[in-house]
Design a protein around this motif. Structure first.
Motif, PDB file in Angstrom:
ATOM      1  N   ARG A   1       0.645  -1.228  -0.392  1.00  0.00           N
ATOM      2  CA  ARG A   1      -0.092   0.226  -0.347  1.00  0.00           C
ATOM      3  C   ARG A   1       0.837   1.224   0.188  1.00  0.00           C
ATOM      4  NH1 ARG A   1      -4.887  -2.007   4.450  1.00  0.00           N
ATOM      5  NH2 ARG A   1      -5.817  -3.415   2.661  1.00  0.00           N
ATOM      6  N   GLN A   2       1.904   1.022   0.784  1.00  0.00           N
ATOM      7  CA  GLN A   2       2.784   2.476   0.792  1.00  0.00           C
ATOM      8  C   GLN A   2       3.286   2.997  -0.704  1.00  0.00           C
ATOM      9  OE1 GLN A   2       5.517   1.241   3.851  1.00  0.00           O
ATOM     10  NE2 GLN A   2       4.621   2.234   5.743  1.00  0.00           N
ATOM     11  N   LEU A   3       3.641   1.416  -1.437  1.00  0.00           N
ATOM     12  CA  LEU A   3       4.464   1.607  -2.723  1.00  0.00           C
ATOM     13  C   LEU A   3       3.848   2.003  -3.744  1.00  0.00           C
ATOM     14  CD1 LEU A   3       6.390  -1.957  -3.067  1.00  0.00           C
ATOM     15  CD2 LEU A   3       7.299   0.425  -2.440  1.00  0.00           C
ATOM     16  N   ASP A   4       2.180   1.436  -3.281  1.00  0.00           N
ATOM     17  CA  ASP A   4       1.388   2.137  -3.678  1.00  0.00           C
ATOM     18  C   ASP A   4       1.305   3.451  -4.086  1.00  0.00           C
ATOM     19  OD1 ASP A   4       0.961  -0.430  -5.529  1.00  0.00           O
ATOM     20  OD2 ASP A   4      -0.941  -0.935  -4.447  1.00  0.00           O
ATOM     21  N   SER A   5       0.902   3.449  -3.165  1.00  0.00           N
ATOM     22  CA  SER A   5       0.664   5.621  -2.287  1.00  0.00           C
ATOM     23  C   SER A   5       2.011   6.374  -3.313  1.00  0.00           C
ATOM     24  CB  SER A   5       0.677   5.436  -0.821  1.00  0.00           C
ATOM     25  OG  SER A   5       0.443   7.241  -0.104  1.00  0.00           O
TER      26      SER A   5
END
Length: 110
Positions: free
Chosen positions: A34-38
């Motif tokens: 999720r952090q990478l997607d963000s």
């Protein structure tokens, strides 16, 4: 016998710890994803904003260039009247063709 039971409990505890560890790894993997997607979303939005700003600046520059083109008011009137166009359209087309009435008319008729 109690010593043997403790060994069995340690194995069970060890399996529980392994399962908990795997579950925790899955959870942290999801958070990292999720952090990478963000981060990707933020980078994409920054790129879009920069592109929009560049487009806006290019459009402003183009408008300045067109405003600097000298045109004959009579040409605007003739084009607007003969082709039944709004004067703003006639003027814009004339400016885009550097004041050349024939080229502007050809463009409008094409």
């Amino acid at each position: 016998m109690e010593g043997g039971d403790e060994g069995v409990e340690m194995v069970v505890d060890s399996k529980d710890l392994q399962q908990q560890s795997k579950a925790f790894d899955k959870l942290t993997d999801r958070v990292e994803d999720r952090q990478l997607d963000s981060t990707r979303v933020q980078e994409a939005m920054a790129s879009i904003a920069a592109s929009a700003e560049a487009d806006w600046n290019a459009q402003r520059l183009r408008e300045k260039e067109l405003a600097a083109v000298k045109i004959n008011a009579a040409d605007v009137d003739i084009i607007a009247n003969e082709l039944e166009l709004d004067k703003k359209v006639a003027e814009r087309t004339l400016r885009e063709h550097k004041g050349d009435a024939v080229a502007a008319i050809r463009h409008l008729l094409h």
